[in-house]
Design a protein around this motif. Sequence first.
Motif, PDB file in Angstrom:
ATOM      1  N   ILE A 162       8.549  43.762  -5.520  1.00  0.00           N
ATOM      2  CA  ILE A 162       9.565  44.230  -6.474  1.00  0.00           C
ATOM      3  C   ILE A 162      10.634  43.310  -6.882  1.00  0.00           C
ATOM      4  CG2 ILE A 162      10.693  46.110  -7.301  1.00  0.00           C
ATOM      5  CD1 ILE A 162       7.813  46.816  -7.011  1.00  0.00           C
ATOM      6  N   GLN A 163      10.785  43.023  -8.107  1.00  0.00           N
ATOM      7  CA  GLN A 163      11.689  42.203  -8.515  1.00  0.00           C
ATOM      8  C   GLN A 163      12.793  42.801  -9.359  1.00  0.00           C
ATOM      9  OE1 GLN A 163       9.224  39.245 -10.595  1.00  0.00           O
ATOM     10  NE2 GLN A 163       8.700  38.279  -8.818  1.00  0.00           N
ATOM     11  N   THR A 164      13.598  41.760  -9.942  1.00  0.00           N
ATOM     12  CA  THR A 164      14.321  42.500 -11.413  1.00  0.00           C
ATOM     13  C   THR A 164      13.989  41.627 -12.363  1.00  0.00           C
ATOM     14  OG1 THR A 164      16.379  41.165 -10.721  1.00  0.00           O
ATOM     15  CG2 THR A 164      16.122  43.416  -9.764  1.00  0.00           C
ATOM     16  N   PRO A 165      14.370  41.915 -13.718  1.00  0.00           N
ATOM     17  CA  PRO A 165      14.862  42.998 -14.174  1.00  0.00           C
ATOM     18  C   PRO A 165      14.227  44.325 -13.685  1.00  0.00           C
ATOM     19  CG  PRO A 165      14.195  42.027 -15.894  1.00  0.00           C
ATOM     20  CD  PRO A 165      13.781  40.941 -14.830  1.00  0.00           C
ATOM     21  N   GLN A 166      15.031  45.538 -13.850  1.00  0.00           N
ATOM     22  CA  GLN A 166      14.631  46.778 -13.704  1.00  0.00           C
ATOM     23  C   GLN A 166      14.896  47.466 -15.016  1.00  0.00           C
ATOM     24  OE1 GLN A 166      14.785  48.569  -9.712  1.00  0.00           O
ATOM     25  NE2 GLN A 166      13.623  46.799  -9.054  1.00  0.00           N
ATOM     26  N   ALA A 167      14.162  47.999 -15.685  1.00  0.00           N
ATOM     27  CA  ALA A 167      14.640  48.512 -16.950  1.00  0.00           C
ATOM     28  C   ALA A 167      14.499  49.941 -17.243  1.00  0.00           C
ATOM     29  CB  ALA A 167      13.878  47.873 -18.272  1.00  0.00           C
ATOM     30  N   PHE A 168      15.501  50.484 -18.021  1.00  0.00           N
ATOM     31  CA  PHE A 168      15.497  51.997 -18.059  1.00  0.00           C
ATOM     32  C   PHE A 168      15.998  52.586 -19.457  1.00  0.00           C
ATOM     33  CE2 PHE A 168      16.116  50.623 -13.911  1.00  0.00           C
ATOM     34  CZ  PHE A 168      15.275  51.177 -13.028  1.00  0.00           C
ATOM     35  N   ARG A 169      15.685  53.822 -19.778  1.00  0.00           N
ATOM     36  CA  ARG A 169      16.534  54.577 -20.557  1.00  0.00           C
ATOM     37  C   ARG A 169      17.889  54.839 -19.959  1.00  0.00           C
ATOM     38  NH1 ARG A 169      15.208  57.148 -25.196  1.00  0.00           N
ATOM     39  NH2 ARG A 169      12.818  56.973 -24.977  1.00  0.00           N
ATOM     40  N   ARG A 170      18.752  54.531 -20.688  1.00  0.00           N
ATOM     41  CA  ARG A 170      20.240  54.515 -19.819  1.00  0.00           C
ATOM     42  C   ARG A 170      20.192  55.959 -19.248  1.00  0.00           C
ATOM     43  NH1 ARG A 170      25.867  53.030 -22.827  1.00  0.00           N
ATOM     44  NH2 ARG A 170      27.165  53.348 -21.075  1.00  0.00           N
ATOM     45  N   GLY A 171      20.083  56.977 -20.176  1.00  0.00           N
ATOM     46  CA  GLY A 171      20.331  58.337 -19.628  1.00  0.00           C
ATOM     47  C   GLY A 171      19.696  58.571 -18.406  1.00  0.00           C
ATOM     48  N   LEU A 172      18.373  58.393 -18.185  1.00  0.00           N
ATOM     49  CA  LEU A 172      17.810  58.317 -16.966  1.00  0.00           C
ATOM     50  C   LEU A 172      18.293  57.626 -15.797  1.00  0.00           C
ATOM     51  CD1 LEU A 172      15.118  59.382 -15.367  1.00  0.00           C
ATOM     52  CD2 LEU A 172      13.994  57.091 -16.364  1.00  0.00           C
ATOM     53  N   LEU A 173      18.726  56.425 -16.244  1.00  0.00           N
ATOM     54  CA  LEU A 173      19.435  55.500 -15.001  1.00  0.00           C
ATOM     55  C   LEU A 173      20.569  56.045 -14.461  1.00  0.00           C
ATOM     56  CD1 LEU A 173      19.376  52.782 -13.040  1.00  0.00           C
ATOM     57  CD2 LEU A 173      20.430  51.564 -14.861  1.00  0.00           C
ATOM     58  N   THR A 174      21.354  56.636 -15.595  1.00  0.00           N
ATOM     59  CA  THR A 174      22.708  57.219 -15.290  1.00  0.00           C
ATOM     60  C   THR A 174      22.501  58.653 -14.493  1.00  0.00           C
ATOM     61  OG1 THR A 174      23.710  56.205 -17.243  1.00  0.00           O
ATOM     62  CG2 THR A 174      24.974  58.256 -16.234  1.00  0.00           C
TER      63      THR A 174
END
Length: 236
Positions: A162-174
């Motif tokens: 696993i690398q980055t970037p890791q990308a998310f809907r902001r609400g989910l990550l928060t």
Amino acid sequence: MVGKWGVVLVAAGRGTRMGTSESKQYLPLRGKPILVHTLEVFERMDEVGEIVVVAGSGEEERCRRLAEQYGLSKVKAVVAGGSERQHSVYNGVKALGGRTDWVMVHDAVRPFVTSSAVRACCAAAEKHGAAVLAVPVKDTIKQVDEAGMIASTPDRKSLWAIQTPQAFRRGLLTEAHERARAEGFVGTDDAMAVERLGARVAVAQGDYTNIKITTPDDLPYAEFLLAERTKRESGL
Ligand SMILES: Nc1ccn([C@@H]2O[C@H](COP(=O)(O)OP(=O)(O)OP(=O)(O)O)[C@@H](O)[C@H]2O)c(=O)n1
Ligand SMILES: C[C@](O)(CO)[C@H](O)COP(=O)(O)O
């Protein structure tokens, strides 16, 4: 959509495994600090509207000066990180602007990510809510017990690095980071916090060259990769 994505660039690590007195994200590659090479990838992407740099405590002004020196106008904030990578990410996400609904988290020490791999990761996140870049492992992986004996051999077909970037809907990550904090969970990547919520995280295939510069033997390879990229970009 133009400028839809916010980037949290984590650069608050100490680089213990690199063993240099200077934190590895500031080491020069062809005269330019590693974290500047990384920032330039995102600065050039139309999809990116803002970048938050998470610096080691006391290094915030240094990062602001580098952003100014290299004309990185998308760097909108520089904040201090925490003791673990996860804490640094949390500080960065909190500092994003109010209109940013999609977030990529990226390691400052992965300067060789390509814009096409970043776009593949973002597209997967927009479809599934969460996505990471990764590559299938090339070696056979073993689980080894405390006595140094093989315990098991997982099927390689299901193993990805696993690398980055890791990308998310902001609400989910928060939500994921807040839950992890409340429950005292510390993971080594952001997807782990999201997985704990029961949410699915997609995997987008990236490139083996998207290395995380971690130990001294990564530096000559990084110089080689940069020389190759420079040649490609100048059409040689
Ligand atoms: N408390 C921390 C730890 C790490 N990172 C960042 O997370 C990325 C990946 O971490 P890693 O390569 O493990 O960096 P270090 O923690 O610096 O390295 P080490 O574990 O060898 O000390 C790096 O860009 C690093 O600066 C961070 O922002 N805050
Ligand atoms: C997020 C990451 O880069 C994915 O490979 C990695 O987990 C960071 O872990 P580290 O232990 O801080 O190097």
